[in-house]
Design an enzyme around this catalytic site. Structure first.
Site, PDB file in Angstrom:
ATOM      1  N   ASP A  67      21.237 -22.205   6.848  1.00 46.11           N
ATOM      2  CA  ASP A  67      21.114 -23.411   6.036  1.00 46.11           C
ATOM      3  C   ASP A  67      20.473 -24.510   6.867  1.00 46.11           C
ATOM      4  O   ASP A  67      20.007 -24.266   7.980  1.00 46.11           O
ATOM      5  CB  ASP A  67      22.467 -23.825   5.448  1.00 46.11           C
ATOM      6  CG  ASP A  67      23.461 -24.260   6.512  1.00 46.11           C
ATOM      7  OD1 ASP A  67      23.278 -23.869   7.677  1.00 46.11           O
ATOM      8  OD2 ASP A  67      24.417 -24.982   6.188  1.00 46.11           O
ATOM      9  N   ASP A 100      24.610 -23.933  10.440  1.00 53.05           N
ATOM     10  CA  ASP A 100      26.007 -23.650  10.759  1.00 53.05           C
ATOM     11  C   ASP A 100      26.563 -22.538   9.875  1.00 53.05           C
ATOM     12  O   ASP A 100      27.735 -22.185   9.981  1.00 53.05           O
ATOM     13  CB  ASP A 100      26.883 -24.906  10.673  1.00 53.05           C
ATOM     14  CG  ASP A 100      27.066 -25.436   9.255  1.00 53.05           C
ATOM     15  OD1 ASP A 100      26.336 -24.978   8.340  1.00 53.05           O
ATOM     16  OD2 ASP A 100      27.923 -26.320   9.058  1.00 53.05           O
ATOM     17  N   SER A 129      23.659 -30.666   6.075  1.00 55.22           N
ATOM     18  CA  SER A 129      23.870 -29.225   5.990  1.00 55.22           C
ATOM     19  C   SER A 129      23.004 -28.568   4.912  1.00 55.22           C
ATOM     20  O   SER A 129      21.786 -28.610   4.978  1.00 55.22           O
ATOM     21  CB  SER A 129      25.358 -28.942   5.767  1.00 55.22           C
ATOM     22  OG  SER A 129      25.672 -27.599   5.962  1.00 55.22           O
ATOM     23  N   ASP A 173      21.308 -27.030   8.692  1.00 55.72           N
ATOM     24  CA  ASP A 173      21.714 -27.329  10.072  1.00 55.72           C
ATOM     25  C   ASP A 173      22.183 -26.084  10.811  1.00 55.72           C
ATOM     26  O   ASP A 173      22.725 -26.171  11.908  1.00 55.72           O
ATOM     27  CB  ASP A 173      22.799 -28.410  10.107  1.00 55.72           C
ATOM     28  CG  ASP A 173      24.122 -27.944   9.516  1.00 55.72           C
ATOM     29  OD1 ASP A 173      24.116 -27.003   8.697  1.00 55.72           O
ATOM     30  OD2 ASP A 173      25.163 -28.528   9.870  1.00 55.72           O
TER      31      ASP A 173
END
Length: 450
Positions: free
Chosen positions: A240, A244, A101, A242
């Site tokens: 960010d 999400d 992440s 990833d």
């Protein structure tokens, strides 16, 4: 949380804590657990972000899955919510995302999704952990036709992009600045907003395996703020690693955090009668100004512990369709089952188009109170018992009385470290410093280690 699985999967420094050997076992044991709960050959989607360790861990994980007969579809670089979406819509048994992440490039993680698109439940994770801790690997070792098959599936990315575009509106040449964090949105964010007829300026779209989240993205929006001002953009959107989560920037270069984003989208849905139970799910860390703005609009709140996992649990339990965190995780359950930065960004621009208002106008309805957080080192055994200490309970009660409803105090233990977190919000910086420092002094004197 278990021994290996935290609130967001298995995390660690790549090739040190999170090794290829562990990735292989997670694939092998995770695949086996899946196979025990359904008939036929399980189908699993696997994706990763842009970290240099991603392909190493992907190869090991896929090998483990194949070793127990799983049909693996390799998606390549894709946002975490893209995996969740594809698992649900293409009838897969599960999905696996390789990402840490918003963490730096040296870290990585492995996160499982069930066939419903939600993070794998605790019971399944416990089954995998039991196999990881077993003295010996006694699982079957099929050969020939019993082995799994591998399919490269790059078209999954475009399917996800097309889905996202269907949730938005034509932006009519709106100037949009994007920061893809040199991560999973490096390709998709550009494609999506071009398809929505935006004029775009982009940073953080040149991943090299090492620069993910490095001075860019939702945790470092400074470059995006400058880009918005320089390009005259109507909005800036920072994801960010990833993708999400989302942090937005208004046309003046000012930050619009997750609280404000949730308020803007929630008010829009509420006015259309589309906010389920007229309620937004948030966490204890959401700002008091956010709560006051919702009260003013007559919108209800459901408050959970910190972590998008708990937000999603509350949404599923009670049928809510909007929730999230101040940090930028926003879950819009009508469209997806997990936080989705690009989806949230599209909905934010939709509100701007439909209301005809600038982002600064929309965000101005929430007055964010100054907030201060202090971490105090304590014995691990004491962090959950702080409120049982009379002097600590008394000083908190005294400070809350002084606030007279125009402020907020939150004292809570860290979930992962021997720390007690003291947070306060108040109308001015001087007031918030006074409240936090006064409480922190008492905590240190009573149970602090420093």
């Amino acid at each position: 949380m278990g021994k290996y699985f935290g609130t967001d999967g298995v995390r660690g420094e790549a090739n040190v804590g999170l090794t290829p050997e562990l990735a292989f076992k997670l694939g092998r044991f995770g695949g086996y657990v899946l196979s025990q709960h359904e008939t036929g050959r399980p189908k699993v989607f696997v994706a990763r972000d842009t970290r240099i360790s991603g392909e190493m861990l992907e190869s090991a994980l896929v090998a483990g899955l194949l070793s127990v007969g799983i049909e693996v579809y390799k998606l390549g670089v894709l946002a975490t919510p893209g995996v969740s979406y594809l698992v649900r819509t293409e009838n897969a048994s599960a999905g696996v995302m390789i990402s840490a992440s918003h963490n730096p490039a040296l870290d990585n993680g492995i996160k499982f999704f069930g066939g419903d698109g939600f993070k794998l439940d605790d019971a399944r994770e416990a089954e995998i952990e039991a196999l990881l801790d077993a003295a010996e690997d006694t699982l079957p070792r099929p050969s020939a036709e019993g082995l799994g098959t591998l399919v490269d599936y790059p078209e999954g990315l475009r399917k996800y992009e097309k889905f996202l575009v269907t949730t938005g509106l034509d932006l009519g040449g709106m100037k949009v600045a994007l920061d893809a964090a040199n991560g999973a949105a490096a390709v998709s964010a550009r494609n999506i907003f071009l398809d929505l007829n935006a004029e775009i300026a982009v940073i953080g779209d040149q991943p090299d395996g090492l620069n993910i989240n490095a001075g860019v993205g939702s945790t470092h929006p400074e470059q995006l703020q400058a880009l918005v001002r320089e390009s005259g953009s109507a909005i800036g959107l920072a994801f960010d690693g990833d993708s999400d989560r989302l942090i937005a920037v208004d046309e003046n270069g000012d930050i619009v955090d997750g609280d404000k984003v949730m308020y803007i989208i929630g008010k829009y849905l509420s006015q259309k009668g589309e906010l389920a139970k007229n309620t937004i799910v948030t966490t204890v860390m959401s700002n008091l100004g956010f709560h006051k703005a919702l009260d003013r609009e007559g919108i209800n709140k459901a408050v959970t512990a910190v972590g998008d996992r708990y937000v999603v649990e509350e949404m599923r339990k009670n049928g809510y369709n909007l929730g999230g965190e101040q940090s930028g995780h926003v879950i819009i359950m009508d469209y997806n089952t997990t936080g989705d930065g690009q989806l949230t960004a599209i909905q934010l621009t939709k509100v701007m188009v439909e209301t005809g208002k600038s982002l600064s106008e929309l965000a101005a309805e929430v007055t964010i109170y100054p907030q201060k957080l202090v971490n105090i080192r304590v014995e691990n055994s004491m962090k959950d018992k702080a409120m049982d200490v009379p002097a600590i309970a008394a000083i908190i009660e005294k400070m809350e009385a002084e606030m007279a409803g125009n402020g907020r105090i939150l004292v809570r233990p860290s979930g992962t470290e021997p720390l007690l977190r003291v947070m306060a919000e108040a109308p001015t910086d001087d007031e918030v410093n006074y409240y936090v420092d006064t409480i922190a002094d008492v905590v240190r004197a009573e149970i602090g280690l420093d």
